[in-house]
Design an enzyme around this catalytic site. Structure first.
Site, PDB file in Angstrom:
ATOM      1  N   HIS A 158       2.084  40.127   7.247  1.00 17.36           N
ATOM      2  CA  HIS A 158       2.385  40.478   8.450  1.00 17.36           C
ATOM      3  C   HIS A 158       1.557  39.507   9.469  1.00 17.36           C
ATOM      4  CE1 HIS A 158       3.317  43.326  11.578  1.00 17.36           C
ATOM      5  NE2 HIS A 158       2.239  43.338  12.024  1.00 17.36           N
TER       6      HIS A 158
ATOM      7  N   SER B 210       3.965  42.571  16.182  1.00 19.05           N
ATOM      8  CA  SER B 210       3.640  43.847  15.688  1.00 19.05           C
ATOM      9  C   SER B 210       3.779  45.019  16.685  1.00 19.05           C
ATOM     10  CB  SER B 210       2.065  44.028  15.145  1.00 19.05           C
ATOM     11  OG  SER B 210       1.648  45.080  14.462  1.00 19.05           O
TER      12      SER B 210
ATOM     13  N   ASP C  31       6.131  39.763   4.843  1.00 19.43           N
ATOM     14  CA  ASP C  31       5.663  40.878   5.693  1.00 19.43           C
ATOM     15  C   ASP C  31       5.801  42.371   4.870  1.00 19.43           C
ATOM     16  OD1 ASP C  31       4.894  42.699   7.437  1.00 19.43           O
ATOM     17  OD2 ASP C  31       5.831  41.642   9.284  1.00 19.43           O
TER      18      ASP C  31
END
Length: 380
Positions: free
Chosen positions: A364, A162, A331
């Site tokens: 995610h 991330s 994601d």
């Protein structure tokens, strides 16, 4: 410069005491968007031993509300004890019997590194919104100063997911001579417009809370409701429809122990997924600073690896070592197709790039859950 807590013997930085957060303070950091920050303190943890050549180090970079505690030596098999716990340790993907593993808390955060809740030496009060704007590039520059202090001459790897993946990519582009392998997990060269839009709604929730007070709230008395809403919204982007259906579907709330937000009304009972969001919001209030959330989320939005270079291709061409890009099938925030495309761009420019995709329904957040798949990917 002021060094703290670790010591050097025979050219090797020695293992820190179990789960001890260390700190290093240096004088100042020139900032990408102008001005400077100083003094700057970085909180960090280390595992393993740095060799005499200073070339067996791995830097782990954390996500938005993460911290330096990526591994817990006292509970190494507990996935909840530290955020990448099952990937770090002897014989694991980040092998501490071979490597000196470092994780530092980014500037702008509230877990020991200098951020908005830190005391501004010129006023004797918390910076609040007077804290200067910091970028991903600034975070990486601060990390480099820390590594130089530790005696690290070469990074065997830098890895993160991330916003941590943005940092890893920035490392490879900004300091190609220092990085042997870049591992970018669930991140791309820049966020999409949709992701930026979600992020801005979260920030507006914080700033619309009367207790935000333009960032000048008393510690512990800040905009809890706004921060909770920001977290609730973010958690939706970290999940996937598939995962939410698997876990919650349309089940009614299965627990009455999770408090309803103060400004809620009884509109025919609660769904279990609402309980989950309430829990996540309340959890973040207890551990994170609202102003830090504003600064870090904005740094994530504004990151563009090509900034300062003639083009994206010019930036990516700077990657010299190996690069591994890990996408996640489900994601929503950093779509797998965009991560894959970035890996292809690096290969097209002559780079040694590999793409691996996690086949996970967890969206995610899969890089914090799919331990075996992550291990396989990291060892590819």
């Amino acid at each position: 410069m002021v060094a703290q807590t670790e010591h050097t013997v025979g050219g090797s930085v020695q293992l820190a005491p179990a789960n001890k957060v260390l700190k290093y303070t240096f004088d100042s950091l020139p900032l990408q968007r102008g001005g400077q920050l100083g003094p700057v303190t970085l909180a960090y943890e280390t595992w393993g031993t740095l060799n005499a050549e200073g070339d067996n180090a791995i830097l782990i970079t954390h996500a938005l509300t993460g911290n330096a505690h990526a591994h817990d030596v006292e509970r190494p098999d507990d996935a909840k004890a530290a955020w990448w716990n099952l990937l770090i340790g002897p014989g694991r993907a980040f092998d501490t019997s071979r490597y000196f593993v470092i994780c530092s808390n980014i500037i702008g955060s509230c877990y020991g590194s200098t951020g908005p809740s830190s005391i501004n030496p010129s006023t004797g009060r918390s910076y609040g919104m007077r804290f200067p704007f910091v970028t991903i590039r600034d975070m990486v520059r601060a990390q480099r100063i820390l590594l130089e202090h530790l005696g690290v001459r070469q990074l065997a790897m830098v890895a993160g997911g991330s916003i941590g993946g943005q940092q890893a990519l920035e490392w490879g582009v900004a300091y190609p001579e220092m990085v042997q392998k870049v591992i970018v997990v669930a991140a791309t060269a820049a966020l999409t417009a949709q992701a930026i839009a979600f992020s801005e709604v979260g920030r507006q929730a914080i700033m619309a809370d009367p207790r935000w007070q333009n960032g000048d709230y008393v510690p512990g008395q800040g905009p809890g409701a706004g921060l909770a809403i920001a977290r609730m919204l973010a958690m939706i982007t970290y999940q996937s429809e598939e995962a939410m259906e698997m876990r919650f579907a349309r089940y009614p709330a299965r627990s009455n122990s999770i408090p309803t937000p103060a400004r809620s009304a009884d509109l025919g009972g609660r769904f279990d997924v609402e309980n989950y969001l309430y829990y996540q919001g309340e959890s973040l209030i207890r551990r994170f600073d609202a102003n830090s959330y504003l600064y870090i989320s904005r740094a994530m939005d504004l990151y563009d690896v090509s900034e300062g270079y003639p083009s994206l291709e010019a930036a990516l061409r700077r990657l010299r070592g190996k690069s591994l890009f890990i996408g996640i099938r489900s994601d929503f925030l950093f779509p797998a197709a965009r991560v894959s495309r970035l890996a292809e761009q690096v290969r097209a420019l002559g780079g040694d790039s590999t793409y691996v995709e996690l086949d996970s329904p967890h969206g995610h957040d899969a890089f914090l859950k799919e331990w075996q798949q992550m291990t396989n990917a990291l060892q590819s």
